[in-house]
Design an enzyme around this catalytic site. Structure first.
Site, PDB file in Angstrom:
ATOM      1  N   ASP A   1      -1.601   4.208  13.859  1.00  0.00           N
ATOM      2  CA  ASP A   1      -1.911   4.096  15.228  1.00  0.00           C
ATOM      3  C   ASP A   1      -2.720   5.445  15.576  1.00  0.00           C
ATOM      4  O   ASP A   1      -3.936   5.298  16.030  1.00  0.00           O
ATOM      5  CB  ASP A   1      -0.791   4.204  16.134  1.00  0.00           C
ATOM      6  CG  ASP A   1       0.007   3.054  16.315  1.00  0.00           C
ATOM      7  OD1 ASP A   1      -0.037   2.299  15.059  1.00  0.00           O
ATOM      8  OD2 ASP A   1       0.902   2.691  17.009  1.00  0.00           O
TER       9      ASP A   1
ATOM     10  N   GLU B   1      12.448   6.850  11.133  1.00  0.00           N
ATOM     11  CA  GLU B   1      10.933   6.357  11.145  1.00  0.00           C
ATOM     12  C   GLU B   1       9.996   7.063  10.233  1.00  0.00           C
ATOM     13  O   GLU B   1       9.380   6.311   9.487  1.00  0.00           O
ATOM     14  CB  GLU B   1      10.657   6.287  12.604  1.00  0.00           C
ATOM     15  CG  GLU B   1       9.086   5.509  12.711  1.00  0.00           C
ATOM     16  CD  GLU B   1       8.582   5.350  14.205  1.00  0.00           C
ATOM     17  OE1 GLU B   1       9.277   6.122  15.134  1.00  0.00           O
ATOM     18  OE2 GLU B   1       7.868   4.744  14.598  1.00  0.00           O
TER      19      GLU B   1
HETATM   20  C1  GLC Z   1       4.364   2.140  15.349  1.00  0.00           C
HETATM   21  C2  GLC Z   1       3.599   2.284  13.928  1.00  0.00           C
HETATM   22  C3  GLC Z   1       3.385   0.877  13.355  1.00  0.00           C
HETATM   23  C4  GLC Z   1       4.659  -0.078  13.281  1.00  0.00           C
HETATM   24  C5  GLC Z   1       5.441  -0.052  14.742  1.00  0.00           C
HETATM   25  C6  GLC Z   1       6.891  -0.615  14.557  1.00  0.00           C
HETATM   26  O1  GLC Z   1       3.698   1.491  16.039  1.00  0.00           O
HETATM   27  O2  GLC Z   1       2.459   2.931  13.893  1.00  0.00           O
HETATM   28  O3  GLC Z   1       2.966   0.817  11.906  1.00  0.00           O
HETATM   29  O4  GLC Z   1       4.379  -1.249  12.848  1.00  0.00           O
HETATM   30  O5  GLC Z   1       5.466   1.363  15.202  1.00  0.00           O
HETATM   31  O6  GLC Z   1       7.685  -0.077  13.817  1.00  0.00           O
END
Ligand code: GLC
Length: 413
Positions: A159, A386
């Site tokens: 992102d 994460e």
């Molecule tokens: C965030 C990450 C994306 C992922 C999402 C759910 O937005 O940047 O890559 O898919 O979280 O984990």
């Protein structure tokens, strides 16, 4: 740890789909589902197939596959279905994500001990995958250049990568209706995107919504249009897997192979000799984005000439200099590096996983093992987080995270 990882997947299971993390991400995400299915496959293959089946319930009639499927309501998430305004059941967003799905289907097909089931599931998924790839090559590359465009940083899965700073700076911060971010309830702001970026993300969503998500209009008028090297590398890798699936299932493999070969030629334009890796391309201005990020190594997933691979191996060493854990999303010596902020420095499980696959493909086993070992070490000391600080190993972002648990299982398997 294995028991814990399995427990996380079960605990994040909402009956047919796995939420990336309780609270923070309470729906089904596209590329998360691919990684998560790899984890399920290690102890419950039937559940792995179901993950993908459920994801495709969100597929639109034109083949488009959205990046989030809102299977249920959750007021704790923003932007939810009312912001997207998409006319589909179940409700979805109007953006996509890297299509890391055909390689997963191929993997499941090859390892499921129940062969008749595997063939049945793969036959169900094949036409849906083909429709998705057809959509991407047709509507995101309308001139047939071999490079597909993304319309929003969210489509890259990375992102707030610094690679998007310049193209995103041209996107207005408003006007926007009043809104309240929900991510900051779950994770400290210093580990998440900045406010001005978030406003532009929303501006883009509303811009596409006001065009009814019509693929041709959106591409033509997109305020943000980038050929992301990560997205393109993953799509081509998936085209290759799709061709292989076609052969196994007795379908026609010509089309996916044609996409693959055209794409392999096209990404040459994104190669940067000096950096020793690939850059993304700003399609609005027609210029490369001179920002090194971990995504620039993802073409290692693809067939590449040997001298190119060796050059990338060297660049990988330079890129990671100064870190304790591979692979930072941005090199520590880069002015954009922030070791704790989301895609601007931290180590991300899916990137380590994909890159290790690519390195293995080219016989760079030591480098691949290092990426895998660092990921396992991070998880074992900081938990199933994460993302991670590449300097200290600190766990960051969401907790009990599905792709972290799943990829841990997949790597140990
Ligand atoms: C965030 C990450 C994306 C992922 C999402 C759910 O937005 O940047 O890559 O898919 O979280 O984990």
């Amino acid at each position: 740890m294995v028991e814990m990882a399995r427990w996380i997947l079960r605990n994040n299971d909402r009956g047919g789909y796995t939420v990336p993390a309780r609270g923070l991400y309470p729906f089904q995400w596209l590329w998360d589902s691919g990684f998560t299915a790899l984890g399920w496959a290690t102890f419950d293959p039937e559940r792995a197939w179901l993950e993908l089946r459920t994801l495709f319930r969100g597929q639109w009639l034109n083949g488009f596959l959205p990046h989030i499927v809102f299977h249920s309501e959750d007021p704790g998430y923003f932007p939810g279905p009312e912001i997207w305004g998409v006319d589909h059941q179940p409700q979805t967003t109007g953006l996509t994500q890297p299509p890391f799905l055909a390689p997963v289907v191929l993997h499941l097909l090859q390892r499921d001990p129940d062969r008749p089931r595997a063939l049945r599931e793969a036959r169900y998924l094949y036409p849906r995958l083909l429709a998705l790839h057809t959509f991407l090559h047709r509507y995101r590359d309308p001139e047939g250049t071999g490079l597909v465009g993304v319309l929003h940083p969210w489509e890259t899965g990375m992102d707030n990568s610094p690679a998007w700073d310049v193209p995103l700076a041209r996107v207005p911060e408003g006007p926007l209706p009043p809104f309240q971010r929900r991510d900051l309830v779950h994770v400290p702001g210093e580990q998440r995107p900045r406010e001005e970026d978030y406003r532009r993300y929303l501006y883009l969503v509303l811009a596409y919504r006001s065009r009814g998500y019509d693929p041709e209009t959106c591409y033509r008028e997109a305020p943000f249009l980038v050929a992301d090297i990560g997205f393109n590398a993953i799509l081509l890798y998936a085209d290759e897997a799709l061709a292989r699936l076609a052969e196994i299932l007795g379908e026609e493999s010509k089309q996916p192979l044609a996409w693959l070969h055209r794409g392999l030629a096209a990404i040459e334009a994104l190669w940067n000799e000096k950096a020793g890796l690939y850059h993304s391309l700003d399609l609005r201005l027609g210029v490369p984005i001179p920002q090194d990020t971990s995504a620039g190594f993802l073409p290692l997933l693809l067939p590449l000439p040997r001298p190119r691979v060796l050059k990338m191996r060297k660049a990988l060493g330079r890129f990671a200099q100064g870190t304790t854990y591979l692979l930072p999303s941005v090199p520590p010596h880069d002015p954009a590096f922030e070791p704790r902020r989301y895609w601007r420095g931290p180590v991300w499980p899916p990137v380590n996983y994909l890159l290790a696959l690519g390195l293995r493909r080219h016989g760079l086993l030591d480098e691949a093992s290092q990426l895998e070992a660092d990921f396992v070490a991070l998880v074992e000391q900081a938990g199933f987080r994460e993302y991670f600080n590449p300097l200290t190993g600190e766990g960051l972002g969401g907790k009990e995270f599905s792709w972290t648990a799943a990829l841990y299982l997949a790597l140990l398997d």
